[in-house]
Design a protein around this motif. Structure first.
Motif, mmCIF file in Angstrom:
data_model
loop_
_atom_site.group_PDB
_atom_site.id
_atom_site.type_symbol
_atom_site.label_atom_id
_atom_site.label_comp_id
_atom_site.label_asym_id
_atom_site.label_seq_id
_atom_site.Cartn_x
_atom_site.Cartn_y
_atom_site.Cartn_z
ATOM 1 N N LEU A 25 45.804 38.059 38.308
ATOM 2 C CA LEU A 25 44.804 38.840 37.879
ATOM 3 C C LEU A 25 44.804 39.588 36.704
ATOM 4 O O LEU A 25 46.186 40.199 36.390
ATOM 5 C CB LEU A 25 44.719 40.050 39.004
ATOM 6 N N MET A 35 43.218 41.407 32.569
ATOM 7 C CA MET A 35 42.306 41.910 31.945
ATOM 8 C C MET A 35 42.418 42.360 30.724
ATOM 9 O O MET A 35 43.521 42.592 30.364
ATOM 10 C CB MET A 35 41.838 43.445 32.731
ATOM 11 N N THR A 40 39.888 50.118 37.061
ATOM 12 C CA THR A 40 39.399 48.644 36.793
ATOM 13 C C THR A 40 38.192 48.525 37.241
ATOM 14 O O THR A 40 37.618 47.415 36.990
ATOM 15 C CB THR A 40 40.496 47.919 37.470
ATOM 16 N N ASP A 77 37.873 47.279 40.118
ATOM 17 C CA ASP A 77 38.111 46.228 41.083
ATOM 18 C C ASP A 77 38.494 46.841 42.417
ATOM 19 O O ASP A 77 39.414 48.032 42.496
ATOM 20 C CB ASP A 77 39.481 45.353 40.484
ATOM 21 N N LYS A 135 32.563 37.591 31.882
ATOM 22 C CA LYS A 135 32.179 39.024 32.432
ATOM 23 C C LYS A 135 30.901 39.185 31.629
ATOM 24 O O LYS A 135 30.740 39.087 30.567
ATOM 25 C CB LYS A 135 32.972 39.884 32.223
HETATM 26 P P1 AMP Z 1 38.445 40.248 31.463
HETATM 27 O O1 AMP Z 1 39.038 41.610 30.854
HETATM 28 O O2 AMP Z 1 37.187 39.718 30.903
HETATM 29 O O3 AMP Z 1 39.592 39.364 31.847
HETATM 30 O O4 AMP Z 1 38.064 40.896 32.931
HETATM 31 C C1 AMP Z 1 38.923 41.446 33.625
HETATM 32 C C2 AMP Z 1 38.456 41.395 35.040
HETATM 33 O O5 AMP Z 1 38.221 40.135 35.674
HETATM 34 C C3 AMP Z 1 39.095 42.095 36.232
HETATM 35 O O6 AMP Z 1 38.991 43.497 36.147
HETATM 36 C C4 AMP Z 1 38.633 41.443 37.358
HETATM 37 O O7 AMP Z 1 37.556 42.035 37.712
HETATM 38 C C5 AMP Z 1 38.478 40.091 36.938
HETATM 39 N N1 AMP Z 1 39.561 39.214 37.406
HETATM 40 C C6 AMP Z 1 40.501 38.741 36.471
HETATM 41 N N2 AMP Z 1 41.207 37.861 37.288
HETATM 42 C C7 AMP Z 1 40.890 37.906 38.536
HETATM 43 C C8 AMP Z 1 41.280 37.377 39.750
HETATM 44 N N3 AMP Z 1 42.443 36.410 39.643
HETATM 45 N N4 AMP Z 1 40.785 37.506 40.883
HETATM 46 C C9 AMP Z 1 39.494 38.128 40.820
HETATM 47 N N5 AMP Z 1 38.973 39.058 39.651
HETATM 48 C C10 AMP Z 1 39.588 38.732 38.558
#
Ligand code: AMP
Length: 550
Positions: free
Chosen positions: A341, A343, A423, A425, A451
């Protein structure tokens, strides 16, 4: 100091230094060290071209000297829009060496996005490919320079190069180091506490948010990711997703592999056969991939034609890995996986080698550092929820930003007063510090890990002459996870097709293709919540139900 950058508070700077997280080297110094250490080894491979660490060092230094000759300086911004090719790597490291801040843009970005980056960051340079798919990035650059005179330089990889633009190939052939001493570069040393790279956030607002990653924190990001995922000198990292993505660049990606003396294979496409062939030919051992691509590879009828036995590990991140898919990775690909996970804003959770199966399957891992990666799960009043309950994930730590670039108002909402990043999330804590992502409260669409900000696309849709109101929401997709669906009320209930709408968005609004709606639903009115907001939860439910019946 770069104006608009939110620094880490002094007490945290001291703590992160004392605890050894931050070593106060620039990414350029890290680069010089690994190049010096692994000179004879192969650093890069792309379409059959091999580049040793020594050659990489020479090319990066040469390009950096040319950047200096042209008048670029520390903390200038460069929109780096190159695809997966060695020139990306040369430009990236030449820039960070001088402290020029690359904006990690995607080849898929178009006028809407690049204009914004040029204007918002006051960028001076733009690096583009000469030929990439059927889109002319050089024309794009020329159009934007017409509107943004601050964008003085366009660097072009490959041929042909248009008038007034600068050929990267020619710069690399011009041995400037025979005329200008390499020592010149030493005058350009950015502060390791300052931004090294601008990553991009899909964001939740009308325009993307710029994520300033510092030298200190970005180095920590790739070093620790490499440790956790076991990247060594023997690793062969295959990168098929855009290398400018945080995941591919730094988790551990390009940077973590080179730091350890491994080889990076830049794969120019995510096409299943291109990827499988690269794994076979280059004996790739490890690859970052969003679940959407993993599913495509595993389901491919071509899989049996290739020997992919070199593949030891896939790094699955960017979107939730369904446990059913996760279970198949071992049997189908013959390798193990780490869940991630991650970001662009920083914080990374990884599952670890040897984790028990329920943790591996059902969680997205634990933070990289024991206590200094701080996590909280809170309710809507910012109160910590009981352990194991779902809530919003808040994070803070030695490689998580304290604010978006130049966004003081938005930062007040996106960060708590004590510096935790919200986040958006929704997650639960699982057995101590492992987390499971259950959903999100931020208004984005996660299309195969790319995204998309709903508000950004809605603003473009609202510009359509027939549109009275709209809402852009996620609809489920078996491979990509989610795609964007536009619910639209048209003026006088006139008809509007998907083709009409996407044609308008492409030709009049010039937004990146991956952001386009993939379905339009016409409504007479939009459902509202009790507080008078468009009820997107209801819209997501409606479209998910409808798709089941089709
Ligand atoms: P980015 O900065 O474009 O990588 O986006 C980050 C976001 O992607 C996170 O805050 C989550 O919402 C989502 N994300 C990234 N990895 C995961 C994962 N393994 N499972 C669920 N959501 C994820």
């Amino acid at each position: 100091m770069l104006e608009g950058f939110v620094p880490y508070p002094e007490a945290f700077v001291t703590k992160y230094r004392q605890k050894g997280y931050w070593v106060d080297k620039t990414l350029g110094e890290e680069f010089d060290e690994f190049v010096g250490k692994y000179r004879g080894r192969t650093a890069l491979s792309c379409r059959g071209e091999q580049v040793t660490y020594r050659e990489l060092g020479e090319r990066v230094n040469r390009l950096a000297l040319h950047f200096v000759r042209l008048g670029l300086k520390t903390y200038d911004r460069m929109i780096l829009q190159l695809p997966n090719q060695p020139e990306f790597v040369y430009c990236y490291f030449a820039a960070v060496k001088l402290g020029i801040i690359p904006i990690a843009s995607l080849p898929a970005h178009q006028d809407a996005e690049i204009s914004f980056f040029a204007q918002f960051t006051n960028a001076r340079a733009h690096a583009v490919p000469s030929g990439y798919k059927s889109f002319s990035h050089q024309e794009l650059s020329r159009r934007i320079r017409g509107r943004q005179p601050n964008l003085e330089f366009t660097f072009v990889s490959g041929d042909p190069v248009e008038k007034d633009f600068i050929s990267i190939t020619e710069l690399l052939h011009d041995r400037i180091e025979e005329r200008v001493s390499l020592e010149t570069l030493e005058q350009y040393r950015p502060d390791p506490l300052q931004p090294a790279v601008f990553q991009l956030s899909g964001g939740t607002t009308g325009v993307p948010k710029i994520i300033p990653r510092t030298h200190n924190d970005y180095a920590l990001n790739f070093k620790r990711s490499a440790e956790i995922t076991n990247v060594t000198m023997n690793s062969v990292m295959g990168i098929a997703i855009p290398v400018s993505h945080n995941f591919a660049l730094c988790c551990p990606g390009l940077s973590g592999t080179l730091y350890n003396g491994g080889k990076v294979v830049l794969i120019p496409s995510t096409g299943t056969e291109d990827v499988l062939e690269a794994i076979q030919e280059e004996k790739i051992t490890i690859m970052p991939t969003p679940p959407a691509l993993l599913i495509r590879w595993m389901e491919s009828g071509e899989l049996h034609k290739y020997d992919i036995s070199s593949l030891e590990t896939v790094l699955a991140g960017g979107a939730r890995l369904n446990p059913e898919v996760a279970k198949k990775v071992g049997p189908v690909l013959g390798c193990s996986y780490h869940q991630n996970l991650g970001m662009g804003e920083g914080m990374l959770f990884w599952s670890r080698k040897g984790d028990p199966e329920d943790l591996l399957l059902n969680t997205q891992g634990a933070p990289m550092f024991e206590e200094d990666d701080e996590i909280r799960i809170v309710d809507e009043n910012d109160k910590e929820v009981p352990a194991g309950e779902p809530g919003e994930l808040l994070v803070r730590g030695p490689y998580t930003i304290r604010g978006y670039y130049n966004s003081p108002e938005y930062n007040k909402r996106a960060f708590t007063k004590d510096g935790f990043y919200r986040t958006g999330d929704v997650a639960r804590i699982y057995r101590g510090r492992y987390v499971t992502v259950e959903g999100r409260i931020k208004d984005t669409i996660n299309r195969g890990a790319e995204k998309i900000s709903a508000e950004e696309v809605e603003n473009h849709i609202l510009a359509h002459p027939l549109v009275e109101n709209c809402a852009f929401v996620a609809m489920p997709d078996p491979v990509l996870g989610e795609k964007g669906c536009a619910f639209v009320i048209t003026k006088g209930n006139q008809p509007l097709t998907l083709e009409d709408l996407t044609g308008f968005l492409r030709k009049q609004r010039h937004i990146a293709v991956f952001k386009l709606p993939e379905r339009v639903e016409l409504l007479a009115e939009l459902p509202m919540t009790k507080v008078g907001k468009i009820d997107k939860k209801e819209l997501r439910r409606m479209i998910a139900e409808k798709l089941k019946t089709l």
